[in-house]
Design a protein around this motif. Sequence first.
Motif, PDB file in Angstrom:
ATOM      1  N   MET A 102      16.517   7.289 -12.369  1.00  0.00           N
ATOM      2  CA  MET A 102      15.521   6.746 -13.296  1.00  0.00           C
ATOM      3  C   MET A 102      14.144   7.289 -12.963  1.00  0.00           C
ATOM      4  N   ILE A 103      13.326   7.355 -14.000  1.00  0.00           N
ATOM      5  CA  ILE A 103      11.999   7.916 -13.797  1.00  0.00           C
ATOM      6  C   ILE A 103      11.154   7.056 -12.855  1.00  0.00           C
ATOM      7  N   LEU A 104      11.387   5.732 -12.838  1.00  0.00           N
ATOM      8  CA  LEU A 104      10.607   4.847 -11.974  1.00  0.00           C
ATOM      9  C   LEU A 104      10.960   5.009 -10.502  1.00  0.00           C
ATOM     10  N   ASP A 105      12.092   5.684 -10.254  1.00  0.00           N
ATOM     11  CA  ASP A 105      12.487   5.903  -8.857  1.00  0.00           C
ATOM     12  C   ASP A 105      11.901   7.193  -8.285  1.00  0.00           C
ATOM     13  N   VAL A 106      11.192   7.934  -9.121  1.00  0.00           N
ATOM     14  CA  VAL A 106      10.563   9.170  -8.656  1.00  0.00           C
ATOM     15  C   VAL A 106       9.495   8.826  -7.610  1.00  0.00           C
ATOM     16  N   ILE A 107       9.533   9.559  -6.513  1.00  0.00           N
ATOM     17  CA  ILE A 107       8.581   9.285  -5.422  1.00  0.00           C
ATOM     18  C   ILE A 107       7.383  10.225  -5.539  1.00  0.00           C
ATOM     19  N   TYR A 108       6.197   9.633  -5.465  1.00  0.00           N
ATOM     20  CA  TYR A 108       4.950  10.411  -5.499  1.00  0.00           C
ATOM     21  C   TYR A 108       4.010   9.877  -4.423  1.00  0.00           C
ATOM     22  N   GLN A 109       3.534  10.757  -3.553  1.00  0.00           N
ATOM     23  CA  GLN A 109       2.646  10.381  -2.453  1.00  0.00           C
ATOM     24  C   GLN A 109       3.230   9.231  -1.626  1.00  0.00           C
ATOM     25  N   GLY A 110       4.518   9.287  -1.391  1.00  0.00           N
ATOM     26  CA  GLY A 110       5.174   8.316  -0.508  1.00  0.00           C
ATOM     27  C   GLY A 110       5.556   7.006  -1.162  1.00  0.00           C
ATOM     28  N   ASN A 111       5.327   6.870  -2.454  1.00  0.00           N
ATOM     29  CA  ASN A 111       5.678   5.631  -3.160  1.00  0.00           C
ATOM     30  C   ASN A 111       6.381   5.972  -4.471  1.00  0.00           C
ATOM     31  N   THR A 112       7.287   5.095  -4.865  1.00  0.00           N
ATOM     32  CA  THR A 112       7.953   5.287  -6.155  1.00  0.00           C
ATOM     33  C   THR A 112       7.003   4.899  -7.278  1.00  0.00           C
ATOM     34  N   LEU A 113       7.294   5.451  -8.452  1.00  0.00           N
ATOM     35  CA  LEU A 113       6.499   5.081  -9.623  1.00  0.00           C
ATOM     36  C   LEU A 113       6.649   3.589  -9.921  1.00  0.00           C
ATOM     37  N   ASN A 139       2.857  -3.687  -2.120  1.00  0.00           N
ATOM     38  CA  ASN A 139       3.996  -2.951  -2.674  1.00  0.00           C
ATOM     39  C   ASN A 139       3.870  -1.442  -2.443  1.00  0.00           C
ATOM     40  N   LEU A 140       2.751  -1.024  -1.853  1.00  0.00           N
ATOM     41  CA  LEU A 140       2.524   0.403  -1.638  1.00  0.00           C
ATOM     42  C   LEU A 140       2.513   0.733  -0.154  1.00  0.00           C
ATOM     43  N   VAL A 141       2.962   1.928   0.139  1.00  0.00           N
ATOM     44  CA  VAL A 141       2.868   2.453   1.494  1.00  0.00           C
ATOM     45  C   VAL A 141       1.772   3.508   1.491  1.00  0.00           C
ATOM     46  N   LEU A 142       0.670   3.215   2.163  1.00  0.00           N
ATOM     47  CA  LEU A 142      -0.492   4.095   2.136  1.00  0.00           C
ATOM     48  C   LEU A 142      -0.864   4.537   3.531  1.00  0.00           C
ATOM     49  N   GLN A 143      -1.604   5.636   3.589  1.00  0.00           N
ATOM     50  CA  GLN A 143      -2.144   6.068   4.866  1.00  0.00           C
ATOM     51  C   GLN A 143      -3.144   5.025   5.357  1.00  0.00           C
ATOM     52  N   ASP A 144      -3.252   4.937   6.664  1.00  0.00           N
ATOM     53  CA  ASP A 144      -4.140   3.918   7.243  1.00  0.00           C
ATOM     54  C   ASP A 144      -5.569   4.064   6.727  1.00  0.00           C
ATOM     55  N   SER A 145      -6.040   5.291   6.610  1.00  0.00           N
ATOM     56  CA  SER A 145      -7.423   5.516   6.163  1.00  0.00           C
ATOM     57  C   SER A 145      -7.614   5.065   4.724  1.00  0.00           C
ATOM     58  N   VAL A 146      -6.613   5.374   3.865  1.00  0.00           N
ATOM     59  CA  VAL A 146      -6.711   4.974   2.452  1.00  0.00           C
ATOM     60  C   VAL A 146      -6.647   3.451   2.332  1.00  0.00           C
ATOM     61  N   TYR A 147      -5.685   2.864   3.074  1.00  0.00           N
ATOM     62  CA  TYR A 147      -5.546   1.409   3.040  1.00  0.00           C
ATOM     63  C   TYR A 147      -6.826   0.728   3.532  1.00  0.00           C
ATOM     64  N   PHE A 148      -7.440   1.316   4.575  1.00  0.00           N
ATOM     65  CA  PHE A 148      -8.670   0.756   5.130  1.00  0.00           C
ATOM     66  C   PHE A 148      -9.791   0.764   4.094  1.00  0.00           C
ATOM     67  N   TRP A 149      -9.982   1.896   3.414  1.00  0.00           N
ATOM     68  CA  TRP A 149     -11.095   1.991   2.462  1.00  0.00           C
ATOM     69  C   TRP A 149     -10.869   1.130   1.215  1.00  0.00           C
ATOM     70  N   ILE A 150      -9.620   0.999   0.804  1.00  0.00           N
ATOM     71  CA  ILE A 150      -9.364   0.101  -0.335  1.00  0.00           C
ATOM     72  C   ILE A 150      -9.657  -1.338   0.054  1.00  0.00           C
ATOM     73  N   ASN A 151      -9.209  -1.724   1.257  1.00  0.00           N
ATOM     74  CA  ASN A 151      -9.476  -3.085   1.730  1.00  0.00           C
ATOM     75  C   ASN A 151     -10.963  -3.350   1.881  1.00  0.00           C
ATOM     76  N   GLU A 152     -11.685  -2.358   2.406  1.00  0.00           N
ATOM     77  CA  GLU A 152     -13.137  -2.517   2.561  1.00  0.00           C
ATOM     78  C   GLU A 152     -13.824  -2.629   1.202  1.00  0.00           C
ATOM     79  N   SER A 153     -13.328  -1.880   0.237  1.00  0.00           N
ATOM     80  CA  SER A 153     -13.895  -1.961  -1.120  1.00  0.00           C
ATOM     81  C   SER A 153     -13.678  -3.344  -1.713  1.00  0.00           C
TER      82      SER A 153
END
Length: 352
Positions: free
Chosen positions: A1-12, A78-92
């Motif tokens: 299924m298209i929703l199972d396609v993985i992009y940047q470490g996460n499925t759609l 629900n997302l698996v993100l890099q620590d730096s990305v997760y940090f900046w989103i949380n700070e935002s």
Amino acid sequence: MILDVIYQGNTLHSYFIFLIFMFFGIFFGKLSYIVINKYVKTFTKKTKTKLDDIFLNAIEFPIIIVLFVIFTHYGLNNLVLQDSVYFWINESLKVALTFAGIIFTIKIVDDILLNYMLPLVEKSENKLDDQLLPIFRKLLKIFIFLSGILLILSNIGYNISALLTGLGIGGLAVALAAKDTIENFIAGILIIIDRPFTLGDWIKWGNQEGIIEEVGIRSTRIRSFGDTLITVPNARIIQAEIENFSARRKRQVKTTIGLTYDTPVEKVELAKEIIKDILTEHHGVLDPIRVSFVEFSSFSLDLRVEYFIRDFGFDFYLNTKDEVNLKIKERFNREKIEFAFPTQTIYYKKDD
């Protein structure tokens, strides 16, 4: 299924769930805003206290931000993100929450001042507090806003002590750059202390005049008689020569009444007595009263009339002048004393 396609470490599918959480954050935020405005406020208006109304007014916009941040934060799980990305989103998200808190604090403090302090100020006979309250409100908003900005900077990892030290070092440069602003601020304080005028006063400075509406931190707002709003920097107005018409206790009237040249001396004296009697008897007229035969002008015998009118407002001033002038006209007509008007007599010499 298209929703199972993985992009940047996460499925759609994971991205889709994240977007749904963001959508619900906006949806429930707007829904809360509508419910507060259409239903909850209707109920709180019936209560005796104003505090619930003040709280709802303050929370109605920040609640949109708060709900959006909460749902977005859960959506991130629900997302698996890099620590730096997760940090900046949380700070935002933290910055957004702090910003909502700044808005809420500014609004609730300002509404408390308007609902509880302003009525007390309006009842007070002292006009000084009328001028101080708007300035105090602005300074308080600036203080809360700057405190919130420092809190945001602290939350995202800035060293506030070092920042304040740097501001101290650069303070001279900032002061020089803001020289006019500082001058206007000091001038505003001097206006409040020295009180050359207060709110509602009619003043003239330079070749302009109007009614004082507000003395602010940087400028004074004056309503002209053409109903335009003039904003004058405080430093400029305090350096000008100010004439405060509202501070006067009486209004002066100076006028000239011309009699025809064929008026006998006795009637000139009678005219003076009539004018003096009318002015003395009128309840709106104050001393000194002066009526003098001052000049043989080109077409009239001029009586200079000078008196003062009680300062009970401009309408009273006009009505008093109207009554005085009508009585003078009536008495002069009765005594057959004629007013002069521009005339010219031409003599023709007939040659024999």
